[in-house]
Design a protein around this motif. Structure first.
Motif, mmCIF file in Angstrom:
data_model
loop_
_atom_site.group_PDB
_atom_site.id
_atom_site.type_symbol
_atom_site.label_atom_id
_atom_site.label_comp_id
_atom_site.label_asym_id
_atom_site.label_seq_id
_atom_site.Cartn_x
_atom_site.Cartn_y
_atom_site.Cartn_z
ATOM 1 N N THR B 47 0.834 -1.207 0.000
ATOM 2 C CA THR B 47 0.000 0.000 0.000
ATOM 3 C C THR B 47 0.864 1.252 0.000
ATOM 4 O O THR B 47 0.556 2.238 -0.683
ATOM 5 N N GLN B 89 -7.532 0.109 -0.329
ATOM 6 C CA GLN B 89 -7.673 -1.136 0.411
ATOM 7 C C GLN B 89 -8.892 -1.085 1.332
ATOM 8 O O GLN B 89 -9.694 -2.004 1.351
ATOM 9 N N ASP B 180 -5.865 -1.653 -5.031
ATOM 10 C CA ASP B 180 -5.359 -2.147 -3.753
ATOM 11 C C ASP B 180 -6.357 -3.133 -3.143
ATOM 12 O O ASP B 180 -7.371 -2.736 -2.588
ATOM 13 N N GLU B 181 -6.049 -4.412 -3.257
ATOM 14 C CA GLU B 181 -6.872 -5.492 -2.719
ATOM 15 C C GLU B 181 -8.348 -5.373 -3.110
ATOM 16 O O GLU B 181 -9.213 -5.227 -2.240
HETATM 17 MG MG LIG Z 1 -2.038 -2.703 2.154
#
Ligand SMILES: [Mg+2]
Ligand SMILES: Nc1ncnc2c1ncn2[C@@H]1O[C@H](COP(=O)(O)OP(=O)(O)OP(=O)(O)O)[C@@H](O)[C@H]1O
Lengths: 338, 260
Positions: B47, B89, B180-181
């Motif tokens: 991240t 995220q 992000d994810e």
């Molecule tokens: Mg992360």
């Protein structure tokens, strides 16, 4: 049938513009009903504060900031016009423009350093600014007339037509208020307005989408200062005199309360918030005596239960409930609808 | 002028938080039109790397060449202007705005940012707003959200919110998108949906950097995998190469299985 459909489409598409026109027609006709000077005077006061609070609400509700010093901008607008016209025989409209331009620069100078800081710095800075400005109004006798203030401010006029009565000023102030309302509605329905709404909810996300967070905050602050300045100038010409009383930090708090009652970021709610807070003390003696306590209570209760403010808080609440119901009832298809 | 095959070249990127290194001289490249996955255990710095790329934080040292220009340390709005978009995220939607408005926020750069023009609502702006709205509705369609356009984003299910964020990131036809994810916390069905969308975006020629813990998904959609551990790049290669790399297996040992 087709005609009806088309009319419906027209109304939906132009609902905002139409709403402003309906309000304009109502205000055009109001003096037929509200014709005693006392009530017209209150309506005029509402018009003046609407201009100030619209700007302040953009700043609080859209830019997500706080100002406890907008009475200072309002007062500086009033004093700027009063000093220039009564003291130096300046023509009224250029004086209004000049005052607003100078205040735009003051707001810029105040906003650029403070809006970079997060948290309570801005509240403190604007509060301090208001305190100093009010002090100057009271102390600087030679220019401001001290606690007694300045009188002899001439009424505004256009091509020899002077706005020198309550009913004439009604049309002037509400023309300005509707212009301010239109500008605000335009702004919030643009990409810039969406950017402001976004940054009020999440600055990081807004910035990564291209919102120039810092610059946008400063621009709204400057805009709100200009609105307050113009309203202040109108105020000075309407009453013909100014004194420091109406421009203390307590007036700034009243302005914030008007925003809170109307609801953060609610342009239409602003009209309601200003009207309610302005009218209450005039019609209920009880309110006048305990005004500060009641204002404080209103602020606390609303912020406790509807942090978004009263009107927009309620609207939001019902919007969310309806949306959740619709989701639950399956009126909206589930997320397998790819 | 020769167009480089690599859209992004990161070299020796470093970032510390209070003395602790989160990224240590990380270098890698991302090719145009490909999905580059960035994997690694919790706290590896994934991240942080995306934050450096998108201008959310400034790296301490190193270069980020985007289309040949160094964008390291550039502010987030300027990075957005260059055509880099991202998701987060932990969701970062605007909960009180409608789904449509959320996606329209992804078109901030295209909407223009002249205050005066907005205040006066000149005809040019009106037409532009209409076009942007159509673009946003199209994106909602692509991401399967057309019927939820008017709802406040805050009331949506977690999976829908994830897709709104993706629609917001892709609506502007970005040059590079950082994810992000995107499937963290989603059930297998929703995960498959998102993987499908990523493949679809790749087919449209989009370049993406994908941070993800779900190995099956990573191996299924990526062209290239970069592995971080403790802020250092420990491996890079095709999914098949990385899968059997002993360093990678060691980094993940006991933490996650790479058998997918
Ligand atoms: Mg992360
Ligand atoms: N803003 C910050 N301030 C201080 N430390 C931070 C900050 N952001 C990240 N860190 C630290 O940097 C390291 C890397 O964090 P990062 O969030 O980049 O990891 P990650 O690879 O994304 O992990 P995860 O898979 O859990 O999301 C961690 O040790 C984290 O605690």
């Amino acid at each position: 049938m087709r005609g009806w459909e088309r009319a419906k489409f027209f109304v939906i598409r132009h609902r905002t513009g139409l709403a402003v026109w309906v309000l304009a027609i109502i205000l055009l006709l109001t003096p037929l009903v509200v014709n005693n000077p006392y009530n017209l005077g209150i309506l005029n006061l509402i018009g003046l504060y609407v201009i100030v609070v619209l700007g302040l609400n953009l700043f609080i509700g859209y830019a997500g900031q706080i100002s406890l010093g907008h009475a200072a901008f309002f007062g500086l607008g009033a004093y700027g016009s009063a000093v220039l016209t009564a003291g130096y025989n300046f023509p009224a409209w250029p004086a209004m423009g000049l005052t607003a331009a100078v205040l735009a620069l003051v707001a810029l100078a105040l906003g650029v350093p403070t809006l970079r800081l997060s948290g309570h710095y801005l509240a403190m800075a604007t509060l301090g600014f208001n305190y100093v400005v009010h002090g100057v109004f009271v102390q600087w006798d030679a220019v401001t007339g001290g606690p007694a203030g300045l009188s002899g401010v001439p009424p505004l006029s256009i091509l020899g037509f002077a706005f020198n009565s309550d009913i004439k000023f009604h049309y002037l102030v509400w023309t300005c208020a509707l212009a301010a309302l239109t500008l605000c509605l335009n702004l919030v329905r643009s990409g810039v307005g969406r950017g402001l709404a976004a940054l009020a909810q999440d600055e990081v996300a807004a910035a990564t989408l291209g919102v120039n967070v810092q610059r946008d905050k400063v621009q709204v602050f400057v805009l709100s200062a200009v609105f307050a300045s113009v309203a202040g100038s109108l105020y000075a010409h309407y009453f013909g005199y100014v004194n420091p009383d109406g421009f203390s930090i307590f007036k700034s708090l009243d302005l914030v309360i008007m925003v809170v009652v109307g609801g953060m970021g609610s342009i239409w709610g602003t009209l309601f918030g200003v009207a309610l807070i302005t009218i209450l003390p005039h019609f209920l003696e009880f309110f006048e005596t305990y005004m500060d306590i009641i204002h404080g209570l209103i602020l606390v209760v609303i912020l406790l239960f509807l942090p978004q403010g009263f009107v927009s808080g309620l609207v939001d609440y019902f919007r969310m409930r309806v949306a959740k119901r619709r989701l639950k009832l399956g009126a909206v298809k589930g997320n397998t609808s790819l | 002028m020769r167009v480089s095959k690599n859209l992004l070249e990161i070299s020796r990127l470093s970032k510390r938080f209070g003395g602790l290194p989160a990224l240590s001289e990380v270098s890698f490249r991302a090719a145009r039109g490909q999905v580059t996955a960035l994997i690694g255990p919790n706290g590896a710095g994934k991240t942080t790397l995306l934050n450096c790329l998108s201008g959310v934080i400034k790296p301490d040292a190193g270069e980020i060449l985007f289309d040949g220009a160094n964008i390291a340390g550039m502010s987030a709005p300027r990075v957005a202007r260059l055509g880099i978009s991202r998701t987060f995220q932990n969701l970062r939607l605007f909960p009180r705005l409608s789904v449509l408005d959320n996606v329209l926020c992804g078109l901030t750069v295209q909407a223009g940012d002249s205050f005066l023009e907005a205040l006066l609502r000149l005809p040019g702006l009106r037409n532009r707003e209409r076009r942007l709205k159509l673009t946003a509705l199209e994106a909602l369609n692509t991401f399967g959200l057309a019927d939820k356009a008017a709802l406040p984003a805050g009331v949506l299910s977690y999976g829908d919110k994830k897709r709104v964020e993706m629609a917001r990131a892709f609506v502007s036809q970005p040059v590079l998108t950082l994810l992000d994810e995107p499937v963290a916390g989603l059930n297998p069905e929703e995960t498959a949906q998102i993987a499908g969308l990523i493949r679809q975006m790749r087919m449209y020629g989009k370049t993406m950097i994908l941070v993800e813990h779900d190995m099956e998904m990573v191996m299924g959609v990526s062209d290239q995998v970069v592995v971080l551990d403790g802020g250092c790049r420990i491996a890079a290669g095709t999914p098949d190469e990385v899968r059997v790399n002993p360093l990678v297996l060691e980094a993940y040992l006991g933490r996650m299985s790479l058998t997918a």
